[in-house]
Design a protein around this motif. Structure first.
Motif, PDB file in Angstrom:
ATOM      1  N   GLU A 243       0.836  -1.198   0.000  1.00  0.00           N
ATOM      2  CA  GLU A 243       0.000   0.000   0.000  1.00  0.00           C
ATOM      3  C   GLU A 243       0.867   1.243   0.000  1.00  0.00           C
ATOM      4  N   LEU A 244       1.964   1.209   0.737  1.00  0.00           N
ATOM      5  CA  LEU A 244       2.867   2.348   0.798  1.00  0.00           C
ATOM      6  C   LEU A 244       3.467   2.637  -0.579  1.00  0.00           C
ATOM      7  N   ASN A 245       3.828   1.585  -1.300  1.00  0.00           N
ATOM      8  CA  ASN A 245       4.384   1.768  -2.640  1.00  0.00           C
ATOM      9  C   ASN A 245       3.346   2.367  -3.581  1.00  0.00           C
ATOM     10  N   GLU A 246       2.086   1.947  -3.435  1.00  0.00           N
ATOM     11  CA  GLU A 246       1.031   2.498  -4.276  1.00  0.00           C
ATOM     12  C   GLU A 246       0.828   3.982  -3.994  1.00  0.00           C
ATOM     13  N   VAL A 247       0.883   4.340  -2.712  1.00  0.00           N
ATOM     14  CA  VAL A 247       0.723   5.751  -2.352  1.00  0.00           C
ATOM     15  C   VAL A 247       1.894   6.564  -2.895  1.00  0.00           C
ATOM     16  N   ARG A 248       3.101   6.010  -2.811  1.00  0.00           N
ATOM     17  CA  ARG A 248       4.284   6.714  -3.318  1.00  0.00           C
ATOM     18  C   ARG A 248       4.176   6.988  -4.813  1.00  0.00           C
ATOM     19  N   SER A 249       3.639   6.019  -5.519  1.00  0.00           N
ATOM     20  CA  SER A 249       3.585   6.141  -6.973  1.00  0.00           C
ATOM     21  C   SER A 249       2.364   6.916  -7.455  1.00  0.00           C
ATOM     22  N   ALA A 250       1.425   7.205  -6.553  1.00  0.00           N
ATOM     23  CA  ALA A 250       0.218   7.915  -6.950  1.00  0.00           C
ATOM     24  C   ALA A 250       0.537   9.362  -7.298  1.00  0.00           C
ATOM     25  N   ALA A 251      -0.180   9.898  -8.275  1.00  0.00           N
ATOM     26  CA  ALA A 251       0.001  11.301  -8.652  1.00  0.00           C
ATOM     27  C   ALA A 251      -0.378  12.204  -7.482  1.00  0.00           C
ATOM     28  N   PRO A 252       0.236  13.379  -7.375  1.00  0.00           N
ATOM     29  CA  PRO A 252      -0.052  14.269  -6.247  1.00  0.00           C
ATOM     30  C   PRO A 252      -1.528  14.625  -6.110  1.00  0.00           C
ATOM     31  N   ASP A 253      -2.257  14.663  -7.249  1.00  0.00           N
ATOM     32  CA  ASP A 253      -3.668  15.042  -7.161  1.00  0.00           C
ATOM     33  C   ASP A 253      -4.591  13.845  -6.956  1.00  0.00           C
TER      34      ASP A 253
END
Length: 273
Positions: A243-253
């Motif tokens: 989940e942390l990796n997904e959040v890291r890779s998510a666009a800022p918006d």
């Protein structure tokens, strides 16, 4: 509370479902708008705290206890007043009985003294009745004294309970005054916070605010939480590595959601990403 301001946001866009959104259509909002959502959450928490404070004022329990005491005292007072009233009627009746016997004894004594009764038998009967009436009068006078004592005791009880009722009522009035003063202070702050909340919420995109309000109703008043040091501040659970990796890779918006509690996760410089 300081308001974080950013340029007026455009309407949020939607993207296909993402694991970060638990399969829901992807909602997007500017990072500044997401951070502003934390300001709305803080104000909503303050409103919850004020509502709890209003419900939990110590005066509530104090007034409830005093009202119970007052009810009991009033019941005792009514009973004492009833007893005093009963004694008053009983005393009146006993005094009337004494008066009747006294009047009869007086008439008999006058007949005896007048010499109108000459028959030895009638004289004996009259003298016997006078003696009997004297004894009866004495017995009735004893009854009057006993009733008077009971009435006096009841009156003292009425006076005592009346004072106690007044004392408890005074305490209730005092506690009620303190409670109402606290209400006024709390309500003033509620009005101020509510107005501030309207201003801040008005600067948050409608779709984002709608999602937040929905989650807040479902999640005990917390719809958005800061991601701090890789931990969701809503459920206090540290994000799993995937989940942390997904959040890291998510666009800022990208509006991301906590996999554990489903609240909106707001990323900041303290998120530890």
């Amino acid at each position: 509370m300081s308001l974080r301001r950013s340029p007026t946001p455009g309407p949020p866009t939607r993207r296909p479902p993402s694991p970060l959104n638990n399969g829901s259509p992807q909602l997007n909002a500017a990072p500044a708008d997401q951070i502003r959502l934390l300001d709305v959450q803080a104000l909503d928490v303050r409103l919850q705290q004020l509502a709890h404070k209003r419900r939990s004022l110590p005066e509530h329990a104090e007034i409830e206890t005093l009202n119970k005491d007052l009810t009991q005292l009033r019941d005792l007072l009514v009973a004492a007043q009833t007893e005093e009233s009963d004694c008053a009627r009983e005393q009146t009746k006993a005094e009337q009985d004494v008066d009747q016997v006294r009047q009869r004894a007086t008439r008999d004594q006058q007949r005896l003294d007048s010499g109108a009764v000459t028959s030895p038998k009638d004289l004996a009967n009259l003298q016997h009745e006078i003696v009997s009436l004297a004894k009866r009068q004495g017995d009735l006078e004893d009854v009057v004294l006993e009733v008077m004592e009971r009435r006096e005791s009841a009156q003292e009880r009425v006076n005592e309970l009346t004072e106690r009722v007044a004392s408890v009522q005074s305490k209730i009035d005092d506690a009620t005054g303190r409670r109402d003063a606290a209400f006024e202070e709390i309500d003033r702050e509620v009005a101020s916070v509510t107005k501030e909340r309207e201003v801040v919420a008005g600067s948050v995109p409608a779709d984002l605010l709608k999602l937040y309000d929905k989650l807040r109703a479902q999640q005990g008043g917390i719809g958005a939480a800061k991601l701090y040091a890789r931990t969701c501040q809503g459920c206090r659970q540290e994000l799993a590595i995937t989940e942390l990796n997904e959040v890291r890779s998510a666009a800022p918006d990208t509006v991301v959601r906590c996999e554990n509690c489903r609240r909106i996760l707001v990323r900041t410089a303290e998120s530890g990403l």
